[in-house]
Structure formats: structure tokens, C-alpha cells
Design a protein around this motif. Structure first.
Motif, short mmCIF file in Angstrom:
data_model
loop_
_atom_site.label_atom_id
_atom_site.label_comp_id
_atom_site.label_asym_id
_atom_site.label_seq_id
_atom_site.Cartn_x
_atom_site.Cartn_y
_atom_site.Cartn_z
N LEU A 240 147.93 16.48 95.57
CA LEU A 240 147.77 15.50 94.50
C LEU A 240 146.30 15.14 94.39
O LEU A 240 145.52 15.33 95.34
CB LEU A 240 148.59 14.24 94.79
N LEU B 158 156.94 11.90 99.14
CA LEU B 158 155.70 12.66 99.34
C LEU B 158 154.87 11.97 100.41
O LEU B 158 154.49 10.81 100.24
CB LEU B 158 154.91 12.77 98.04
N GLU C 130 143.62 12.00 93.60
CA GLU C 130 143.43 10.57 93.45
C GLU C 130 142.54 10.30 92.23
O GLU C 130 142.00 11.22 91.62
CB GLU C 130 142.82 9.98 94.72
N ARG D 150 151.53 12.26 103.20
CA ARG D 150 150.25 12.94 103.38
C ARG D 150 150.30 13.80 104.65
O ARG D 150 150.72 13.34 105.71
CB ARG D 150 149.11 11.93 103.48
N VAL E 254 152.65 8.67 100.31
CA VAL E 254 151.81 8.72 99.11
C VAL E 254 152.59 8.29 97.87
O VAL E 254 152.11 7.52 97.05
CB VAL E 254 151.24 10.15 98.92
N ARG E 255 153.82 8.79 97.74
CA ARG E 255 154.57 8.52 96.52
C ARG E 255 156.06 8.77 96.76
O ARG E 255 156.43 9.58 97.61
CB ARG E 255 154.07 9.42 95.39
N ILE E 256 156.91 8.04 96.02
CA ILE E 256 158.34 8.33 96.01
C ILE E 256 158.79 8.51 94.57
O ILE E 256 158.24 7.90 93.65
CB ILE E 256 159.17 7.23 96.71
N ASP E 257 159.78 9.37 94.39
CA ASP E 257 160.36 9.62 93.07
C ASP E 257 161.84 9.30 93.17
O ASP E 257 162.63 10.09 93.69
CB ASP E 257 160.13 11.07 92.65
N GLU E 258 162.24 8.11 92.68
CA GLU E 258 163.62 7.67 92.82
C GLU E 258 164.58 8.53 92.00
O GLU E 258 165.72 8.76 92.40
CB GLU E 258 163.75 6.20 92.41
N ALA F 34 160.19 1.90 99.06
CA ALA F 34 159.23 1.59 98.00
C ALA F 34 158.04 0.81 98.53
O ALA F 34 156.91 1.01 98.08
CB ALA F 34 159.93 0.82 96.89
#
Length: 206
Positions: A15, A188, A17, A190, A178-182, A103
Motif C-alpha cells: 500500500l 491487512l 501512504e 504490516r 494497517v487496514r480492515i475491510d468489513e 476496528a
């Protein structure tokens, strides 16, 4: 609360930044984990919940496991794992754990099974330097001396020798989330996590 979720390692990507920095991330597919059994100190001697995940056809479930799912009144799942909790009575059969519970989490610990490398020598397994490479030398990749003479007449425990390499349970701690996709059930993190693609991993709140 249940502080862990199980899923599959999909692979690695990167990804960017806002300032253009490249962030290497591992993508973990963590579909909703369903509570398939509740274990209490009164019945089992400890407090835990059994989480099931992964779709499976009913005709692929063997009779003992089919009876287990039927007794609990839940749909069959391909994989079952346990998570310790403080008070299992707070949860109900059929409840689900999703990535949404992560989250507000900054860091996680990821546990998986490392890639199996088979039988390996000391150079590959432990990083030994080895002997001279010339034809006249008869010592190349052997481990060398491993013990003493008459006293103590044995090899001490823990000596680094050839043997099975990999296929161990490994935990990598304090990985940045780094990120979540519900919507797609993705986490995700690092950096790298143990195991190959499609390996089962546990993601736990650090």
C-alpha cells in the motif's frame, strides 16, 4: 471479549501512504467465525469458546463431527479452533466474531505454521559457515565435532545438528494493523506472517 479471529493468509501486497511511502502488507481473509461450542469451568475445567469457520458440504462431514454440530445446533464448519475467555457464559451459540471487532486495534499478534523445509543440514538450518570449498579439503558441509572424549562421554542436549526444519508454530508479535475491510472480511497487517498461501492463521489483539 473474544480477542482473536481465525482466517487464511491470502498473500502479500503493498500500500502507499499519503507521503508516498510503500507499506508491505499481508492480506488475511477472516470470514465471520461462529461460536460452535461454549466450554465452562464447571463442564470442561476451563473457560473457552470454540470458533468454527470455513464452508463445507454436509456430505463431507464425518459422523462424529456431524453429531457434534447437531448437538450444538449450529451449521457444520470446515475448521474448529478454541479461544480462551474470562467468562464463557457471556456468549451464546451461533454468535459470530467479525473483523469489525478489530476496528480500534492498533497492533496484533499473528500465529501460524511456518513453511516446512524438510530435513536440512546445519548450514541451512543453523547458518553454520562450513569448511573450505577446495577439492583437497574433506570437510565441507558436515557439522564437525559435537562432544567430548572420555568425560562426560556423551553429547549435551541442545547441540545444533541436522534435522527437520520448519513446520513449527510461530507467533509474530506487535504487527501494525494497517487496514480492515468489513465487506470482504479482510485484515491487512504490516510485514510478513508465518506460513504459505492459504495457511490458517490466528490474529489476536496485542
Amino acid at each position: 471479549m473474544i480477542n482473536a479471529i481465525f482466517g487464511k493468509k491470502i498473500g502479500m501486497t503493498q500500500l502507499f501512504e499519503d507521503d508516498g511511502t510503500v507499506v508491505p502488507v499481508t492480506v488475511i481473509q477472516a470470514e465471520p467465525n461462529q461460536i460452535c461450542q461454549i466450554k465452562t469451568a464447571a463442564t470442561d475445567g476451563y473457560e473457552a469458546v470454540q470458533l468454527g469457520f470455513g464452508a463445507i458440504k454436509p456430505n463431507k462431514v464425518n459422523k462424529p463431527m456431524a453429531g457434534h454440530f447437531e448437538a450444538q445446533g449450529v451449521e457444520p464448519k470446515r475448521y474448529l479452533r478454541e479461544v480462551r475467555v474470562e467468562d464463557a457464559s457471556e456468549y451464546a451459540l451461533g454468535d459470530t466474531v467479525t473483523v469489525a471487532s478489530f476496528a480500534d486495534v492498533a497492533k496484533v499478534d499473528v500465529t501460524g505454521t511456518s513453511k516446512g523445509k524438510g530435513f536440512a543440514g546445519v548450514i541451512k538450518r543453523h547458518g553454520f559457515g562450513g569448511g573450505p570449498g577446495g577439492h583437497g579439503a574433506h570437510f565441507h558441509r558436515a557439522p564437525g565435532s559435537i562432544g567430548q572424549c572420555a568425560s562426560p562421554s556423551r553429547v549435551f542436549k541442545g547441540v545444533r545438528l541436522p534435522g527437520q526444519m520448519g513446520c513449527d508454530t510461530v507467533t509474530v508479535k506487535n504487527l501494525k494493523l494497517v487496514r480492515i475491510d468489513e465487506e470482504q472480511g479482510l485484515i491487512l497487517v504490516r510485514g510478513a506472517v508465518p506460513g504459505g498461501k492459504n495457511g490458517i492463521v490466528r490474529v489476536r489483539m496485542a
